[in-house]
Design an enzyme around this catalytic site. Structure first.
Site, PDB file in Angstrom:
ATOM      1  N   ASN A 145      19.879   4.943   3.229  1.00 59.30           N
ATOM      2  CA  ASN A 145      19.495   3.551   3.407  1.00 59.30           C
ATOM      3  C   ASN A 145      18.734   3.345   4.717  1.00 59.30           C
ATOM      4  O   ASN A 145      18.932   4.079   5.679  1.00 59.30           O
ATOM      5  CB  ASN A 145      20.729   2.656   3.380  1.00 59.30           C
ATOM      6  N   VAL A 146      17.915   2.309   4.754  1.00 64.76           N
ATOM      7  CA  VAL A 146      17.124   2.001   5.951  1.00 64.76           C
ATOM      8  C   VAL A 146      17.538   0.660   6.543  1.00 64.76           C
ATOM      9  O   VAL A 146      16.814   0.083   7.348  1.00 64.76           O
ATOM     10  CB  VAL A 146      15.611   1.991   5.621  1.00 64.76           C
ATOM     11  N   HIS A 162      16.130   8.738   5.539  1.00 60.60           N
ATOM     12  CA  HIS A 162      14.806   8.198   5.213  1.00 60.60           C
ATOM     13  C   HIS A 162      14.276   7.261   6.289  1.00 60.60           C
ATOM     14  O   HIS A 162      13.380   6.459   6.037  1.00 60.60           O
ATOM     15  CB  HIS A 162      14.856   7.475   3.864  1.00 60.60           C
ATOM     16  N   CYS A 224      -2.642   2.109  21.943  1.00 59.92           N
ATOM     17  CA  CYS A 224      -3.901   2.729  21.523  1.00 59.92           C
ATOM     18  C   CYS A 224      -4.668   1.930  20.475  1.00 59.92           C
ATOM     19  O   CYS A 224      -5.771   2.316  20.092  1.00 59.92           O
ATOM     20  CB  CYS A 224      -3.628   4.132  20.996  1.00 59.92           C
ATOM     21  N   GLY A 261      27.975   5.694  -3.429  1.00 63.16           N
ATOM     22  CA  GLY A 261      26.944   4.744  -3.831  1.00 63.16           C
ATOM     23  C   GLY A 261      25.550   5.315  -3.946  1.00 63.16           C
ATOM     24  O   GLY A 261      24.574   4.638  -3.635  1.00 63.16           O
ATOM     25  N   SER A 263      22.942   7.586  -6.673  1.00 61.62           N
ATOM     26  CA  SER A 263      22.735   8.253  -7.958  1.00 61.62           C
ATOM     27  C   SER A 263      22.208   9.669  -7.762  1.00 61.62           C
ATOM     28  O   SER A 263      22.130  10.440  -8.720  1.00 61.62           O
ATOM     29  CB  SER A 263      21.760   7.454  -8.822  1.00 61.62           C
ATOM     30  N   ILE A 288      29.284   3.747  -9.175  1.00 52.69           N
ATOM     31  CA  ILE A 288      29.538   3.002 -10.408  1.00 52.69           C
ATOM     32  C   ILE A 288      28.893   3.665 -11.617  1.00 52.69           C
ATOM     33  O   ILE A 288      29.514   3.826 -12.665  1.00 52.69           O
ATOM     34  CB  ILE A 288      29.047   1.546 -10.260  1.00 52.69           C
TER      35      ILE A 288
END
Length: 313
Positions: A145-146, A162, A224, A261, A263, A288
């Site tokens: 997750n981010v 990620h 820059c 959580g 897949s 799930i």
């Protein structure tokens, strides 16, 4: 003699503190609309997960979008409530962002509008439970997750596989910026736009009218003048090598892997499970829906993570 047979007073006091802390974590009903349909957790499931955790001395957690659905952030692939099931939205592709200024402009306009809702999401009972287990099991958290929710919950040893939406990088000179600071700059550059949205997505990207995009001014690097990009591994890009090596080391240093959580559809997460199994680690999955590794592990629990973790603590 009695102290050799019963847990210490400190043990009981620590557990009381944890229970009180977790009991204050509420989950508003409106944030549960992205949680997929699921069966009630069984006593057998709880006992199996409890045994798995008890038998581990140094645990590695791998978390996916499924743990953030209870914070009101949708995942991508769940039936009926996942992002792909509800919309035709396709996440930004790395090469498109790199090559085309109009794609950069469109992405930043949408991210600008969606940021307020996305950035205000709070950790849920799962994040706090992982934080407590992280301390007890001297563990590492690897998250796909981010959304920064592990850090918000107090976890310290986190590898964001990620990247994170809360940091921005210059594509030219690689200077870093805090995403909140960039939002302030964007507000100044685009004072004609009200950055609010009622929709939310796992990456903070939301749909907005074309006229808003046309008049939008994207952010540039103060050092820059280069184009800025959220420090996220977009689809089609590779996870940085140093991060891959850090994850590999974390797997090798752990004696078990608990997947929560996810897949495991994305290979960057799936290969963590493969490595753990190749090295003879105990692996368990709580999710799930079905996962890519269900046939490989001895313990798979189909349940809502928030129904199990607080109980096994």
């Amino acid at each position: 003699m009695a102290t050799s047979y019963f847990p210490s007073l400190r043990y009981f006091m620590n557990n009381i503190i944890i229970i009180r802390k977790l009991s204050t974590v509420s989950t508003p009903t409106e944030t549960l609309k992205f949680v997929p349909k699921h069966n009630p957790v069984s006593e057998a499931n709880i006992n199996n997960v409890q045994s798995f955790i008890n038998n581990s001395k140094k645990m590695l957690f791998l978390t996916g979008a499924g743990i953030s659905t209870e914070s009101g952030i949708p995942d991508y692939r769940s039936e009926e409530v996942g992002l792909y099931a509800r919309t035709n939205h396709k996440p930004i592709q790395h090469m498109e962002f790199i090559k085309y200024p109009h794609v950069q402009k469109r992405y930043w306009a949408r991210n600008f509008v969606g940021w307020t809702t996305f950035s205000k999401r709070e950790p849920n009972i799962i994040h706090y439970s992982i934080c407590e287990l992280e301390k007890e099991k001297i563990s590492t958290v690897v998250t796909q997750n981010v959304d920064n929710l592990h850090y918000k919950a107090g976890s310290q040893n986190v590898i964001e596989l990620h990247g994170t939406a809360f940091r921005v990088i210059c594509l030219k000179c690689e200077a870093f910026y805090d995403r909140h600071y960039i939002q302030e700059r964007l507000i100044q550059l685009n004072s004609h736009i009200t950055p609010t949205s009622t929709t939310i997505r796992p990456d903070g990207d939301v749909d907005i009218p074309l006229e808003i995009i046309e008049g939008f001014k994207p952010p540039l690097c103060e050092s820059c003048g280069g184009m800025l990009k959220p420090d996220i591994t977009f689809f089609g890009d590779n996870v940085p090598r140093a991060r891959v090596e850090a994850v590999k080391s974390a797997v090798s240093e752990s004696d078990s892997l608990l997947v929560l959580g996810s897949s495991l559809t994305v290979f960057s997460g799936y290969r963590i499970v493969l490595q753990a199994l190749e090295e003879g680690k105990n692996v368990a999955i709580i999710n799930i829906g079905p996962t890519r590794a269900d046939h490989l592990v001895k313990l798979k629990v189909s349940a809502k993570c928030g129904d199990i973790l607080p109980l096994v603590i």
